[in-house]
Design an enzyme around this catalytic site. Structure first.
Site, PDB file in Angstrom:
ATOM      1  N   ARG A  99     -18.647  89.807  55.031  1.00 48.29           N
ATOM      2  CA  ARG A  99     -18.503  90.767  55.237  1.00 48.29           C
ATOM      3  C   ARG A  99     -17.106  91.027  56.575  1.00 48.29           C
ATOM      4  O   ARG A  99     -16.138  92.133  56.333  1.00 48.29           O
ATOM      5  CB  ARG A  99     -19.555  92.201  56.151  1.00 48.29           C
ATOM      6  CG  ARG A  99     -20.792  92.232  55.180  1.00 48.29           C
ATOM      7  CD  ARG A  99     -22.019  93.413  56.398  1.00 48.29           C
ATOM      8  NE  ARG A  99     -20.662  93.971  57.057  1.00 48.29           N
ATOM      9  CZ  ARG A  99     -20.907  95.113  57.667  1.00 48.29           C
ATOM     10  NH1 ARG A  99     -22.592  94.314  58.430  1.00 48.29           N
ATOM     11  NH2 ARG A  99     -20.540  95.433  59.018  1.00 48.29           N
ATOM     12  N   ARG A 108     -28.243 101.847  66.959  1.00 49.19           N
ATOM     13  CA  ARG A 108     -26.805 101.878  67.204  1.00 49.19           C
ATOM     14  C   ARG A 108     -26.380 103.116  67.034  1.00 49.19           C
ATOM     15  O   ARG A 108     -25.951 103.737  65.849  1.00 49.19           O
ATOM     16  CB  ARG A 108     -25.793 100.715  66.674  1.00 49.19           C
ATOM     17  CG  ARG A 108     -25.934  99.454  66.844  1.00 49.19           C
ATOM     18  CD  ARG A 108     -24.845  98.208  65.950  1.00 49.19           C
ATOM     19  NE  ARG A 108     -24.003  99.155  66.028  1.00 49.19           N
ATOM     20  CZ  ARG A 108     -23.003  97.636  65.319  1.00 49.19           C
ATOM     21  NH1 ARG A 108     -23.231  97.445  64.730  1.00 49.19           N
ATOM     22  NH2 ARG A 108     -21.695  98.365  65.772  1.00 49.19           N
ATOM     23  N   PRO A 109     -26.799 104.457  67.839  1.00 50.74           N
ATOM     24  CA  PRO A 109     -26.669 105.768  68.082  1.00 50.74           C
ATOM     25  C   PRO A 109     -25.641 106.270  67.629  1.00 50.74           C
ATOM     26  O   PRO A 109     -23.992 105.652  67.887  1.00 50.74           O
ATOM     27  CB  PRO A 109     -27.506 105.931  69.077  1.00 50.74           C
ATOM     28  CG  PRO A 109     -27.497 105.150  70.349  1.00 50.74           C
ATOM     29  CD  PRO A 109     -27.067 103.837  69.370  1.00 50.74           C
ATOM     30  N   ASP A 120     -24.772 108.943  68.800  1.00 46.71           N
ATOM     31  CA  ASP A 120     -24.912 110.600  69.108  1.00 46.71           C
ATOM     32  C   ASP A 120     -23.328 110.708  70.066  1.00 46.71           C
ATOM     33  O   ASP A 120     -23.128 112.250  70.374  1.00 46.71           O
ATOM     34  CB  ASP A 120     -26.092 110.623  70.372  1.00 46.71           C
ATOM     35  CG  ASP A 120     -25.828 109.179  71.094  1.00 46.71           C
ATOM     36  OD1 ASP A 120     -25.693 107.943  71.520  1.00 46.71           O
ATOM     37  OD2 ASP A 120     -26.631 109.421  72.617  1.00 46.71           O
ATOM     38  N   LYS A 134     -10.921  92.988  60.346  1.00 48.04           N
ATOM     39  CA  LYS A 134     -11.732  94.030  60.222  1.00 48.04           C
ATOM     40  C   LYS A 134     -11.765  95.464  60.300  1.00 48.04           C
ATOM     41  O   LYS A 134     -11.904  96.279  60.085  1.00 48.04           O
ATOM     42  CB  LYS A 134     -13.385  93.308  59.589  1.00 48.04           C
ATOM     43  CG  LYS A 134     -14.180  94.138  59.237  1.00 48.04           C
ATOM     44  CD  LYS A 134     -15.536  93.807  59.606  1.00 48.04           C
ATOM     45  CE  LYS A 134     -16.508  93.784  61.012  1.00 48.04           C
ATOM     46  NZ  LYS A 134     -16.755  94.843  60.729  1.00 48.04           N
ATOM     47  N   ASN A 135     -11.318  95.474  62.047  1.00 47.18           N
ATOM     48  CA  ASN A 135     -11.904  96.515  62.987  1.00 47.18           C
ATOM     49  C   ASN A 135     -11.009  97.538  62.846  1.00 47.18           C
ATOM     50  O   ASN A 135     -11.019  99.007  63.222  1.00 47.18           O
ATOM     51  CB  ASN A 135     -12.546  96.478  64.328  1.00 47.18           C
ATOM     52  CG  ASN A 135     -13.678  95.687  64.386  1.00 47.18           C
ATOM     53  OD1 ASN A 135     -14.705  95.912  63.089  1.00 47.18           O
ATOM     54  ND2 ASN A 135     -14.414  95.409  64.846  1.00 47.18           N
ATOM     55  N   CYS A 144     -29.452  98.458  63.268  1.00 49.71           N
ATOM     56  CA  CYS A 144     -28.910  97.247  61.986  1.00 49.71           C
ATOM     57  C   CYS A 144     -29.949  95.834  63.021  1.00 49.71           C
ATOM     58  O   CYS A 144     -31.210  96.017  63.888  1.00 49.71           O
ATOM     59  CB  CYS A 144     -27.504  97.204  62.937  1.00 49.71           C
ATOM     60  SG  CYS A 144     -26.931  96.391  64.128  1.00 49.71           S
ATOM     61  N   ASP A 178     -18.188  90.602  70.144  1.00 49.31           N
ATOM     62  CA  ASP A 178     -18.337  90.206  68.750  1.00 49.31           C
ATOM     63  C   ASP A 178     -18.116  88.768  68.834  1.00 49.31           C
ATOM     64  O   ASP A 178     -18.199  88.432  67.761  1.00 49.31           O
ATOM     65  CB  ASP A 178     -17.116  90.301  67.969  1.00 49.31           C
ATOM     66  CG  ASP A 178     -17.115  92.055  67.719  1.00 49.31           C
ATOM     67  OD1 ASP A 178     -18.925  92.195  67.790  1.00 49.31           O
ATOM     68  OD2 ASP A 178     -16.708  93.022  66.816  1.00 49.31           O
TER      69      ASP A 178
HETATM   70  C1  UD1 Z   1     -16.710  98.629  66.690  1.00 47.72           C
HETATM   71  C2  UD1 Z   1     -16.890  97.757  66.483  1.00 47.72           C
HETATM   72  C3  UD1 Z   1     -17.917  96.240  66.244  1.00 47.72           C
HETATM   73  C4  UD1 Z   1     -18.466  96.209  68.317  1.00 47.72           C
HETATM   74  C5  UD1 Z   1     -18.793  97.304  68.772  1.00 47.72           C
HETATM   75  C6  UD1 Z   1     -18.612  96.879  70.447  1.00 47.72           C
HETATM   76  C7  UD1 Z   1     -16.060  98.758  64.692  1.00 47.72           C
HETATM   77  C8  UD1 Z   1     -16.305  98.943  62.658  1.00 47.72           C
HETATM   78  N1  UD1 Z   1     -17.290  97.489  64.453  1.00 47.72           N
HETATM   79  O1  UD1 Z   1     -18.197  99.010  66.843  1.00 47.72           O
HETATM   80  O2  UD1 Z   1     -17.927  94.941  65.831  1.00 47.72           O
HETATM   81  O3  UD1 Z   1     -19.251  95.181  68.079  1.00 47.72           O
HETATM   82  O4  UD1 Z   1     -17.040  98.121  68.342  1.00 47.72           O
HETATM   83  O5  UD1 Z   1     -16.589  96.436  70.939  1.00 47.72           O
HETATM   84  O6  UD1 Z   1     -15.196  98.921  65.196  1.00 47.72           O
HETATM   85  N2  UD1 Z   1     -22.844 103.825  71.289  1.00 47.72           N
HETATM   86  C9  UD1 Z   1     -23.971 105.137  71.884  1.00 47.72           C
HETATM   87  N3  UD1 Z   1     -23.914 106.069  71.383  1.00 47.72           N
HETATM   88  C10 UD1 Z   1     -22.705 106.434  69.940  1.00 47.72           C
HETATM   89  C11 UD1 Z   1     -21.940 105.516  69.798  1.00 47.72           C
HETATM   90  C12 UD1 Z   1     -22.407 104.148  71.034  1.00 47.72           C
HETATM   91  O7  UD1 Z   1     -24.961 104.985  72.572  1.00 47.72           O
HETATM   92  O8  UD1 Z   1     -22.718 107.525  69.723  1.00 47.72           O
HETATM   93  C13 UD1 Z   1     -23.218 102.596  72.436  1.00 47.72           C
HETATM   94  C14 UD1 Z   1     -23.671 101.234  71.463  1.00 47.72           C
HETATM   95  O9  UD1 Z   1     -24.915 101.430  71.119  1.00 47.72           O
HETATM   96  C15 UD1 Z   1     -23.103 100.011  72.289  1.00 47.72           C
HETATM   97  C16 UD1 Z   1     -22.238 100.750  72.636  1.00 47.72           C
HETATM   98  O10 UD1 Z   1     -22.385 102.519  72.945  1.00 47.72           O
HETATM   99  O11 UD1 Z   1     -23.898 100.180  73.234  1.00 47.72           O
HETATM  100  C17 UD1 Z   1     -20.385 101.122  72.198  1.00 47.72           C
HETATM  101  O12 UD1 Z   1     -20.926 100.763  70.726  1.00 47.72           O
HETATM  102  P1  UD1 Z   1     -19.057 101.246  69.958  1.00 47.72           P
HETATM  103  O13 UD1 Z   1     -17.748 100.893  70.867  1.00 47.72           O
HETATM  104  O14 UD1 Z   1     -19.917 102.559  69.284  1.00 47.72           O
HETATM  105  O15 UD1 Z   1     -19.568 100.382  68.534  1.00 47.72           O
HETATM  106  P2  UD1 Z   1     -19.066 100.024  67.468  1.00 47.72           P
HETATM  107  O16 UD1 Z   1     -18.118 101.867  66.999  1.00 47.72           O
HETATM  108  O17 UD1 Z   1     -20.442 100.908  66.388  1.00 47.72           O
END
Ligand code: UD1
Length: 423
Positions: A403, A126-127, A129, A26-27, A121, A311
């Site tokens: 999903r 889940r920001p 930024d 999926k990812n 979520c 995950d």
């Molecule tokens: C992806 C995966 C999800 C997995 C996660 C962590 C996909 C579609 N989803 O989600 O299944 O659980 O990686 O392995 O691939 N963060 C910020 N700001 C940002 C982005 C992230 O603070 O702009 C923080 C998040 O809150 C979290 C951490 O960074 O604590 C990691 O998140 P991230 O790796 O971005 O997760 P996703 O890419 O959304």
């Protein structure tokens, strides 16, 4: 696509025997589909998992003027040649945060985009930024208007970007812009997840110049244009594979997990071995044998790849409820990702939470109950718990599981589980 009211009825205490074929990740498929916006011609994506998330991404691409055809052989053809509307509406982004992956490729192709901000979520904020700050440093002008990110990029220029925390999505989005920016971009604290590696390799096939793939420092030399490629095949889903490994360990039996890349599961395999589970690793498969007893309590922490994946945290927690003593899980990626604890406790587990550490008392005999899924992976943990429990369990809101898991009830039924989808 599942109806909103579907639920699973599971009768537990039946051991699992046979083999499971793991689907495409999926990812990985979601960023690859987003990247196909940059391909500007037809691309065939093979080994696509049948998931409601893949369908959401295809709807999004169609909404923007592209075309997606699903074939019977688990492949899709994405044609982005006529895609002309760089706009991702709230109603699609809110059902799937990974829709945000289109922001990068839209900016790189159209120099502008309007993409809804994903909301929170089930387990907390889940920001995005890091995505937005990174894009700004590449020359993108960004404003937030009515819940949308409105972005313009007259000139994209390479830069040095350091993420405060490793982010899979932000790495993917920034890479998809930097490949077409002027000059070189360096990303430190970049994600090394296999799904990001595959995205980078696909982009390099299209003519991008990304080096350091698989490490936490990516160096991207901008190119003027890309060339279309015809085909890409999605890597196996390491989270689905890990879920079935943990299920077999917990429920007991003898199962072969096929179509996988064992290297991607190293941290999970190591933890299973520490927990005293009998595992035999082959080139593209793993055999696992367990009596569902004599499981040793094993403390884990979730971490970025190659660490133990967040995950699989919920599923591992379930396994530890059967282990011989007390164990802990520290969640380092999403500090609030623990909504499954209360549901697992309703089945007879004894789990407490202290800050971001779950403390699990093992040696539990689980008893069936009515429970509710709250997100994709929490649902997987509940299914495993139900398969271990005495009597009948119902799990509502299975649309969460649809999903991210391709035909999970069929795959489980094929190895002897008693699980029925009801409406
Ligand atoms: C992806 C995966 C999800 C997995 C996660 C962590 C996909 C579609 N989803 O989600 O299944 O659980 O990686 O392995 O691939 N963060 C910020 N700001 C940002 C982005 C992230 O603070 O702009 C923080 C998040 O809150 C979290 C951490 O960074 O604590 C990691 O998140 P991230 O790796 O971005 O997760 P996703 O890419 O959304």
């Amino acid at each position: 696509r599942s109806a909103i009211m579907d639920y699973f009825e599971i009768k537990g205490s039946k051991k699992l025997y046979g083999s499971v074929k793991v689907s495409g990740a999926k990812n990985a498929v979601l960023p690859l589909m987003a990247a196909s916006i940059l391909n500007k011609k037809k691309i065939k994506i093979l080994n696509v998992p049948t998931l409601s998330d893949s369908i959401t991404m295809s709807k999004l691409i169609e909404e923007m003027g592209g075309d997606v055809k699903f074939d019977s052989d688990n492949s899709i053809i994405v044609d982005s040649s006529k895609l002309n509307n760089p706009y991702a509406p709230y109603d699609l982004v809110k059902t799937m945060r990974a829709s945000f992956y289109v922001l990068g490729p839209l900016l790189a192709r159209f120099k502008k985009a309007k993409v809804s901000l994903p909301g929170g979520c089930a387990w907390g904020p889940r920001p995005v930024d890091f995505h937005l700050e990174g894009l700004k440093s590449l020359g993108v002008k960004i404003s937030i208007e009515n819940g949308y990110v409105v972005a313009n990029a007259k000139q994209l220029v390479g830069n040095k970007i350091h993420f405060p925390k490793i982010s899979v999505g932000a790495t993917g989005n920034i890479v998809m812009v930097a490949i077409l920016a002027e000059g070189t971009t360096t990303i430190t604290n970049a994600a090394a997840e296999p799904e990001i590696q595959q995205l980078c390799k696909m982009l390099n096939k299209m003519g991008a110049k990304i080096s350091g793939i698989g490490s936490n420092t990516l160096s991207i030399e901008g190119v003027k244009s890309l060339k279309p490629i015809k085909e890409v095949s999605v890597i196996p889903d390491r989270i689905e594979a890990g879920t079935f490994l943990i299920a077999a360990a917990a429920v007991g039996g003898e199962v072969e997990i096929k179509n996988i890349i064992p290297e991607h599961l190293e941290s999970v395999i190591n933890c299973l071995l520490k927990a005293n589970i009998d595992i035999n690793i082959k080139d593209n498969s793993i055999n696992i044998k367990s009596d569902g007893k004599n499981i040793l309590s094993t403390n884990i922490e979730t971490n970025e790849y190659p660490g133990f994946p967040t995950d699989l945290q919920a599923q591992w927690m379930m396994l530890m409820c059967l282990a011989d003593g007390t164990s802990t899980i520290k969640e380092n990626i999403y500090y609030d990702r623990f909504t499954h604890i209360m549901e697992l406790n309703r089945l007879g587990c004894n789990i407490k939470l202290e800050d971001s550490v779950a403390i699990i008392e093992g040696n539990k005999n689980l008893i069936g109950a009515d429970v509710m899924s709250t997100d994709i992976r929490a649902s997987a943990a509940l299914i495993i718990a139900a398969l271990c429990a005495e009597g009948t369990t119902t799990i509502s809101r299975v649309y969460h599981i649809d999903r991210g898991y391709n035909k999970i009830e069929k795959k489980l039924t094929d190895i002897g589980a008693n699980i029925i989808r009801k409406k």
